[in-house]
Scaffold this motif. Structure first.
Motif, short mmCIF file in Angstrom:
data_model
loop_
_atom_site.label_atom_id
_atom_site.label_comp_id
_atom_site.label_asym_id
_atom_site.label_seq_id
_atom_site.Cartn_x
_atom_site.Cartn_y
_atom_site.Cartn_z
N GLY A 14 -10.39 2.91 -6.32
CA GLY A 14 -10.98 1.72 -5.89
C GLY A 14 -12.37 1.62 -5.78
O GLY A 14 -12.86 2.60 -6.30
N THR A 15 -13.00 0.76 -5.02
CA THR A 15 -14.52 0.60 -4.94
C THR A 15 -14.68 0.65 -3.36
O THR A 15 -14.01 -0.11 -2.67
CB THR A 15 -14.96 -0.64 -5.86
N ALA A 56 -9.31 -8.33 -8.25
CA ALA A 56 -10.41 -8.08 -7.19
C ALA A 56 -9.81 -7.31 -6.14
O ALA A 56 -10.66 -6.39 -5.65
CB ALA A 56 -10.95 -9.43 -6.73
N TRP A 57 -8.56 -7.50 -5.54
CA TRP A 57 -8.31 -6.63 -4.46
C TRP A 57 -8.13 -5.38 -4.84
O TRP A 57 -8.33 -4.28 -4.02
CB TRP A 57 -7.16 -7.58 -3.52
N ARG A 58 -7.39 -5.21 -5.99
CA ARG A 58 -7.34 -3.50 -6.56
C ARG A 58 -8.36 -2.69 -6.84
O ARG A 58 -8.54 -1.74 -6.79
CB ARG A 58 -6.00 -3.51 -7.31
N THR A 59 -9.17 -3.31 -7.62
CA THR A 59 -10.38 -2.73 -8.15
C THR A 59 -11.61 -3.23 -7.72
O THR A 59 -12.79 -2.62 -7.57
CB THR A 59 -10.70 -3.08 -9.88
N GLY A 60 -11.75 -4.41 -6.89
CA GLY A 60 -13.03 -4.84 -6.41
C GLY A 60 -13.75 -5.76 -7.46
O GLY A 60 -14.98 -6.55 -7.10
N SER A 109 -12.16 -2.10 -2.02
CA SER A 109 -10.78 -2.70 -2.33
C SER A 109 -9.62 -2.23 -1.52
O SER A 109 -9.87 -1.50 -0.65
CB SER A 109 -10.68 -2.18 -3.85
N THR A 110 -8.51 -2.69 -1.63
CA THR A 110 -7.32 -2.68 -0.88
C THR A 110 -6.99 -1.28 -0.67
O THR A 110 -6.91 -0.59 0.55
CB THR A 110 -6.06 -3.47 -1.23
N PHE A 111 -6.67 -0.60 -1.88
CA PHE A 111 -6.11 0.79 -1.67
C PHE A 111 -7.45 1.71 -0.82
O PHE A 111 -6.93 2.49 -0.04
CB PHE A 111 -6.15 1.45 -2.89
N PRO A 154 -12.91 2.21 -10.97
CA PRO A 154 -13.28 1.14 -11.58
C PRO A 154 -14.86 0.73 -11.82
O PRO A 154 -15.53 1.06 -10.88
CB PRO A 154 -12.92 -0.23 -10.75
#
Ligand code: SF4
Ligand code: ZN
Lengths: 553, 444
Positions: A98-99, B311-315, A105-107, B327
């Motif tokens: 993630g970031t 977007a939500w999983r990696t940004g 990000s969600t995770f 990412p």
């Protein structure tokens, strides 16, 4: 067959709901819950955590943050520049990558909350039309239990019901909406102001009695109407309020009027820091703190609770359901600006923002947040929040804890900000220091209680086994940044800040009883005005995954 | 996962309120008449939508092909997993005609093997994505346009052809709360390089020479700020007299709630992200005078869903590189077409997308030369050429899940037919499971 017990042995336990203030106790856990110690002393736990010398608390509960849904996701898309320079969250055999940046990000969000000892979090602003999206993100946000509040303060059906003096219809609609969207509580954001913004250039309401065109209602009427409906529906968290005029000099009178507009009904005023400013409107030279009179009012009125929305110095992203505020901020800071209106329901504004300690306004915002923590007498009625990411990241909670527990450090910090803060706020005069017991209240026990979560925020039998174990440290920031163990639903998921196991975490929502006759009228409303079919609006149970209905009582 | 497969009854039955993914409008009011296991009628659908629903009646292709030969599904899963487990720089592309649930599964797999993850956003709307990151965007859901929009501008897009029910459902004809007389209460403007079918429906058509969008938009920005412009210069730069632009700007300022819908006609012509940046900037600045929003017109399938999932999983919403274990984002460098054209990817997975429209010659040549897996709901040139091909049930016809409309409104897919084929979600999950087995046995 006796259950599989986990025992946390000999820890120094903090459980304010039961008056336990640092006593050495054992905790027994079975099937994800805290249970009584087995009567039969021969029963052995299948696993024991030796907590001797360690501090044991319920898992943290964040009652106001922005972690899922369309607004948060747009902010992620909009700010790659931040993510590029942030330390990456790398994939492991059991976790996703993630970031970070101000909008992880969600995770990454799930892992970071858990890593900090927080086991529940509530997103504060979901447009009901996008509820399905928020649930999809929740399914990808592991380790924590979560819920969201639904934006209702500019909902046109509600404004119409108020205009037509039909409180029963309002109540039924609110019950239907919360059930249909899988939401947890109603959220009012700049009541009436977003609708005016949709109708007029740079539009907003000035005060609680400004009339909203077309609907002929006032912010006061909206607040009062929704608070009453929430009360009659017996919602576990009655109503969550973001007042009008956020961030503007002189807004404290609006905030005081909002408290009065509740007329004794239960209400939670969120990120109160942003709503406690004196000074003339448009005159930033007179900007000052008005926490004292507001905190006095809160202290004297037990129907009110607040969370702070503490500001931390640095860069972050402002995101709000308050569209005119987003426009205002992007003009003040001269930044990129995202705005999106959701039909019949709500708005949204996003802009990058930076709080600087040498800037008088920003420094005052920082001080005003701390004043709120220190001036509300009863810690059960003031809750830790940064309005993540608006005031700063949730990851700043340990730093705020240190500011509250260590007045010497706080004084040093105050000395490093704009000097006029000492004159325009009372922070320099406040000697109060929080105890660990009080920190435990404002970070878990109180938010759980205010949310009506009987099974969270405490360590009594029947509570969810969401537990954080800390290594005591002279520096409370160090202590709270790096929990020794985090236990979620009876499973050890974090050891010494390292994620061991990624659990799913459940969605918390309500299904109030409401008069089903209202549905025909809502269906007609959809046909007239919505761009989607009524039947495609409610979120099916398959979106809730692991979930739990919190009772209305 | 929302994935119900109803049994198909013999007598005609109606599945109501079905969402169509024939274009980015995602009309969710379609009634499907199902007769003897096929869709006989798609009520309220436009011709594009009908083609989407009724074109599904073809006999089922084989579930799995390995190097063009029919194969057992389990063997195909194994081979696909082997390809990915041994790849150094695998590429994932597509995710157009599928649910966001399957998009999540694809993103998960890309993370597990550490590859490039990209979607048609890159090839069709990448410039918009970049300008969005530069200036932001003022926008709204389509229902706001239906209820409030009194000045509707289409710029470089011909919805009569590409989004046939857009006028009816969202932009021209709805009788909305603040525009109770519908079309009569709205002014409609089309700006394009040639007269289009949509231009015939407009109150005002402004023909602008090719590659002059930027100049035209810049002129509007100047007029919004009341700058004095030199008429001759404007004429030369935009191919139209200043008075035309002043007339348009006057209308824009007079509008109570204006909107510009724009399409790839703007985003992909010369100037690319400068065009969309200029447009987003004009719309932003109009909000000093009135209320104004912009909206990109998205094409078929669930491209908007893919943007959201990434977007939500990696940004990042497209052109994501997961090769280092986390990412990274760089359009151009990590866009699928470029990665292939440079010959960098050593394996690929194409999910529910016809790449013949998206990739250039060089990229397609490289794709043909590397082992690649194709997951599609119908046989295409791409599935025939694949090392491993899976033919799947179709999202929104045979399987459920979520689709995102062009304005980010999430809608449920309602499957009307049963399919003997697996869904792409299951295929992707099974490949991931097998890859994880291979990874852990390699590690131990
Ligand atoms: S306009 Fe688009 S979504 Fe609507 S029916 Fe036609 S193809 Fe389907
Ligand atoms: Zn908030």
């Amino acid at each position: 067959m006796p259950p599989n017990y986990l025992k946390i042995a000999g820890g120094t336990v903090y459980d304010p709901r039961h008056g336990v203030d640092g006593q050495v106790r054992d905790l027994w856990i079975a099937d994800g819950k805290i249970v009584d110690a087995p009567r039969d002393s021969k029963v052995r736990p299948s696993k024991t955590i030796d907590a001797a010398g360690l501090v044991v608390m319920p898992g943290g509960v964040d009652m106001h943050c922005h972690i899922a849904g369309p607004k948060v996701n747009v902010a992620r898309k909009m700010r790659p520049e931040e993510k590029r320079v942030a330390p990456p969250v790398e994939r492991t055999a059991t976790t996703h990558s993630g970031t970070m940046g101000s909008v992880p990000s969600t995770f990454a969000t799930g892992y970071k909350y858990a890593g900090m000892g927080y086991t529940s979090a509530f997103d504060a602003a979901i447009p009901p039309l996008a509820a399905r999206h928020a649930h999809e993100e929740f399914a990808d946000t592991p380790c924590i239990d979560k819920g969201f509040y639904l934006l209702v303060g500019n909902n046109q059906y509600i404004m119409r019901a108020i205009q037509e003096r039909e409180p029963a219809r309002l109540k039924a609609f609110l019950g239907w909406l919360l059930s249909a969207a899988g939401g947890y509580a109603p959220k009012i954001v700049n009541p009436g102001g977003v609708e005016v913004w949709k109708q007029h250039p740079s539009g907003n309401v000035d005060d609680l009695d400004t009339r909203v065109d077309y609907f002929d209602v006032t912010p006061r009427g909206i607040i009062r109407g929704i608070a009453q409906a929430a009360d009659e529906l017996k919602l576990p968290h009655r109503v969550h309020i973001h007042c009008n005029n956020l961030g503007l000099p002189g807004n404290w009178t609006t905030t005081l009027e909002t408290m009065k507009a509740l007329e004794g009904f239960g209400g939670h005023l969120t990120h109160i820091q942003f709503h406690s400013y004196g000074g003339g409107s448009g005159d930033e030279d007179t900007f000052n703190s008005k926490v004292v009179p507001l905190a006095d009012y809160v202290n004297a009125h037990s129907n009110l609770t607040v969370d702070v929305g503490q500001v931390l110095f640095g860069e972050t992203t402002s995101m709000t359901g308050d569209s005119p505020l987003g426009y205002y901020l992007s003009n003040v800071y001269k930044t990129k600006w995202f705005s999106a209106e959701t039909e019949m329901e709500s708005g949204c504004g996003i802009a990058p923002i930076e709080y600087k300690n040498k800037n008088l306004i920003n420094a005052l915002q920082w001080a005003i947040g701390l004043e709120w923590f220190l001036l509300v007498d009863d810690p059960w009625r003031v809750v830790m929040s940064t309005d993540h990411p608006n005031g700063g990241s949730f990851l700043a909670y340990p730093q705020i804890i240190r500011l509250l527990m260590d007045r010497t450090w706080r004084r040093d910090a105050l000395a490093s900000v704009h000097p006029l803060v000492r004159e325009r706020s009372t922070l320099a005069d406040l000697d109060r220091e929080y105890s660990l017991y009080e920190i435990c209240i404002i970070t878990r026990a109180a938010p759980a209680k205010i949310l009506g979560l009987d099974h969270k925020g405490h360590l009594g039998p029947g509570a969810d086994a969401d537990i954080t174990i800390y290594t005591p440290d002279d520096n409370p920031q160090t202590m709270f940044e790096l929990p020794r163990f985090v236990i979620k639903g009876g499973q050890v998921i974090v050891e010494q800040g390292e994620l061991r196991e990624s659990t799913f975490g459940k969605t918390l929502h309500v299904t109030p009883d409401y008069d089903k006759d209202v549905e025909a009228d809502i269906a007609k409303w959809f046909e007239d005005y919505y761009s989607i079919r009524f039947r495609n609006y409610p979120v099916g149970e398959e979106y809730l995954h692991e979930h739990e209905t919190v009772p209305c009582q | 996962m929302p994935d119900k497969k109803p049994s198909t009854p013999a007598a005609p039955s109606i599945v109501a309120d079905v969402a169509c993914t024939g274009c980015g409008c995602v009309c969710d009011d379609i009634d499907l008449v199902v007769e003897s296991g096929r869709i006989a009628e798609a009520r309220r659908a436009c011709t594009l939508g009908e083609a989407w629903f009724i074109g599904q009646a073809d006999p089922s292709p084989p579930a799995c092909l390995i190097e063009g030969q029919q194969a057992e599904l389990a063997d195909g899963i194994d081979r696909a997993a082997q390809i990915l487990a041994s790849a150094r720089y695998p590429l994932f592309y597509g995710l157009r005609h599928t649910s966001s649930e399957a998009q999540q599964a694809a993103a998960s797999l890309a993370d597990v093997v550490g590859g490039i993850l990209d979607t048609p956003t890159s090839t069709h709307h990448g410039p918009w994505g970049v300008s969005f990151q530069g200036v932001g965007e003022v926008t709204s859901s389509l229902g706001e346009v239906a209820n409030r929009g009194d000045l509707i501008i289409f710029w470089g897009v011909d919805p009569v052809v590409s989004h046939p029910r857009h006028f009816e459902r969202y932009s021209l004809f709805p009788k909305g709360m603040f525009v109770p007389r519908g079309r009569q209460d709205r002014t409609v403007v089309v700006v394009d390089v040639e007269r289009t079918a949509s231009a015939d429906e407009a109150d005002l058509f402004l023909e602008v020479p090719r590659h002059r969008d930027f100049e035209a938009l810049w002129t509007l920005r100047a007029l919004a700020a009341d700058c004095q412009l030199e008429p001759q210069q404007v004429l030369e730069a935009t191919g139209r007299p200043l008075a035309d632009w002043q007339n348009l700007m006057d209308r824009m300022k007079r509008a109570r709630f204006g909107v510009i819908f724009f399409g790839t006609g703007l985003a992909m012509t010369e100037g690319k992200h400068l065009n969309s940046e200029a447009l987003l900037a004009v719309v932003r600045e109009m909000n000093a005078h009135t209320r104004f929003v912009a909206k990109t017109m998205r094409g078929p399938g669930n491209v908007t869903g893919a943007e959201n999932v990434l977007a939500w999983r990696t940004g990042f919403s497209f052109a994501v590189n997961l090769a280092r274990g986390y990412p990274r984002f760089n359009p151009g460098e990590y866009s699928a077409d470029d990665v292939l054209a440079r010959g960098e990817a050593d394996a690929a997975v194409i999910v529910q997308c016809d790449v013949s429209e998206d990739f250039g010659d060089q990229a397609r040549r490289h794709l043909a030369a590397i082992p690649h897996v194709v997951i599609d709901h119908r046989p295409t040139e791409t599935t025939r050429a694949a090392t491993v091909a899976f033919h799947t049930a179709t999202a929104g016809i045979h399987t459920g899940g979520t689709v995102y409309r062009m304005d980010d409104v999430p809608l449920p897919l309602r499957p009307a037919l049963a399919s003997p084929l697996e869904g792409d979600l299951e295929i992707l999950e099974r490949i991931e499971m097998r890859v994880r087995q291979l990874q852990s046995s390699a590690a131990s």
